[in-house]
Design an enzyme around this catalytic site. Structure first.
Site, PDB file in Angstrom:
ATOM      1  N   LYS A   1      -8.372  -3.078  13.626  1.00  0.00           N
ATOM      2  CA  LYS A   1      -9.462  -2.348  12.978  1.00  0.00           C
ATOM      3  C   LYS A   1      -9.866  -2.956  11.640  1.00  0.00           C
ATOM      4  CE  LYS A   1      -8.437   1.849  11.765  1.00  0.00           C
ATOM      5  NZ  LYS A   1      -8.547   2.274  10.365  1.00  0.00           N
TER       6      LYS A   1
ATOM      7  N   ARG B   1     -10.291  11.835   9.895  1.00  0.00           N
ATOM      8  CA  ARG B   1      -9.088  11.824  10.730  1.00  0.00           C
ATOM      9  C   ARG B   1      -8.971  13.096  11.564  1.00  0.00           C
ATOM     10  NH1 ARG B   1      -5.469   7.764   9.616  1.00  0.00           N
ATOM     11  NH2 ARG B   1      -5.577   6.950   7.504  1.00  0.00           N
TER      12      ARG B   1
ATOM     13  N   ARG C   1       8.379  -6.102   8.789  1.00  0.00           N
ATOM     14  CA  ARG C   1       8.561  -4.770   8.223  1.00  0.00           C
ATOM     15  C   ARG C   1       9.334  -3.909   9.202  1.00  0.00           C
ATOM     16  NH1 ARG C   1       3.084  -2.248   6.180  1.00  0.00           N
ATOM     17  NH2 ARG C   1       3.461  -1.334   8.208  1.00  0.00           N
TER      18      ARG C   1
ATOM     19  N   ARG D   1       4.168  -9.966  13.993  1.00  0.00           N
ATOM     20  CA  ARG D   1       3.614  -9.996  12.648  1.00  0.00           C
ATOM     21  C   ARG D   1       4.703 -10.247  11.603  1.00  0.00           C
ATOM     22  NH1 ARG D   1      -0.220  -5.296  10.182  1.00  0.00           N
ATOM     23  NH2 ARG D   1       1.662  -4.044  10.073  1.00  0.00           N
TER      24      ARG D   1
ATOM     25  N   ARG E   1       4.649   5.994  16.062  1.00  0.00           N
ATOM     26  CA  ARG E   1       3.455   6.081  15.221  1.00  0.00           C
ATOM     27  C   ARG E   1       2.180   6.155  16.067  1.00  0.00           C
ATOM     28  NH1 ARG E   1       4.052   1.541  11.179  1.00  0.00           N
ATOM     29  NH2 ARG E   1       2.994   0.308  12.734  1.00  0.00           N
TER      30      ARG E   1
END
Ligand SMILES: [Zn+2]
Length: 216
Positions: A13, A88, A161, A128, A172
């Site tokens: 996004k 949201r 991370r 990542r 998530r």
């Protein structure tokens, strides 16, 4: 054009929003950025937001909405904008509609919903790596560093991370889908929603986004 961009972490996004903004010469209005800026500038709304952030509470809708209204009132947003990270919830979408007027689609031209399967997100985030020094982001298959484990820019060590671990990513994404489902349904009723398959290569996804907004 007035666009809302929806999509979970790992959907691309941020990247697509930035490129779309350049294409349309429209500012990206991201809630996180305007909150930080208002707090820094110490405006009345910023002070109110800061109190909530400090005590670990969610910033109330009316404060966020006030900040969005101020931001959308600036000259660079007169011809259009891309909202990223807002709304949201359906309540926020109603608030936004109140700001933008009652035209078709609640004053929005398009709501682009980036849809990406769970395992694609898990894999993307697994690939990542972030620089521990400067925060630069790498992807070991699509945008690798010149030397494995070392930042091109500053020579810092790259790390992953803990937020990007598969279990955390799955949880998530589930929370994201549960929370945004009513919002997607809301914009579907307004006929402004376009679902875009965001699982392919970035270039294809961007072309699909352009088709979704009628720009190609
Ligand atoms: Zn670095």
């Amino acid at each position: 054009m007035r666009i809302v961009l929806l999509g979970p972490p790992g959907s691309g996004k941020g990247t697509h929003g930035k490129r779309l903004g350049e294409d349309l010469k429209a500012p990206i209005v991201a809630t996180g950025d305007i909150l930080r800026q208002a707090i820094q500038e110490g405006t009345a709304l910023g002070k109110s937001a800061q109190e909530h952030v400090k005590s670990g509470r969610l910033v109330p809708d009316e404060v966020v909405l006030g900040l969005i209204e101020t931001r959308l009132g600036r000259p660079d947003a007169a011809r259009g904008f891309i909202l990223d990270g807002f709304p949201r919830t359906v309540a926020q979408a109603e608030g936004l509609k109140g700001l933008l007027g009652d035209g078709n689609g609640g004053g929005l031209d398009r709501v682009v919903n980036l849809v990406v399967p769970m395992e694609v997100v898990v894999n993307r985030l697994r690939e990542r790596w972030l620089c521990s020094q400067c925060g630069a982001i790498y992807n070991v298959s699509t945008a690798p560093p010149k030397v494995a484990g070392i930042c091109d820019r500053c020579g810092g060590a790259l790390q992953q991370r803990t937020d990007d671990e598969p279990e955390t990513v799955r949880r998530r994404l589930e929370v994201y889908l549960r929370e945004t489902a009513p919002l997607v349904a809301y914009y579907e009723r307004d006929s402004v929603l376009r679902n875009v398959d965001a699982s392919g290569p970035a270039e294809e996804v961007f072309e699909a986004i352009q088709r979704a907004i009628g720009k190609s």
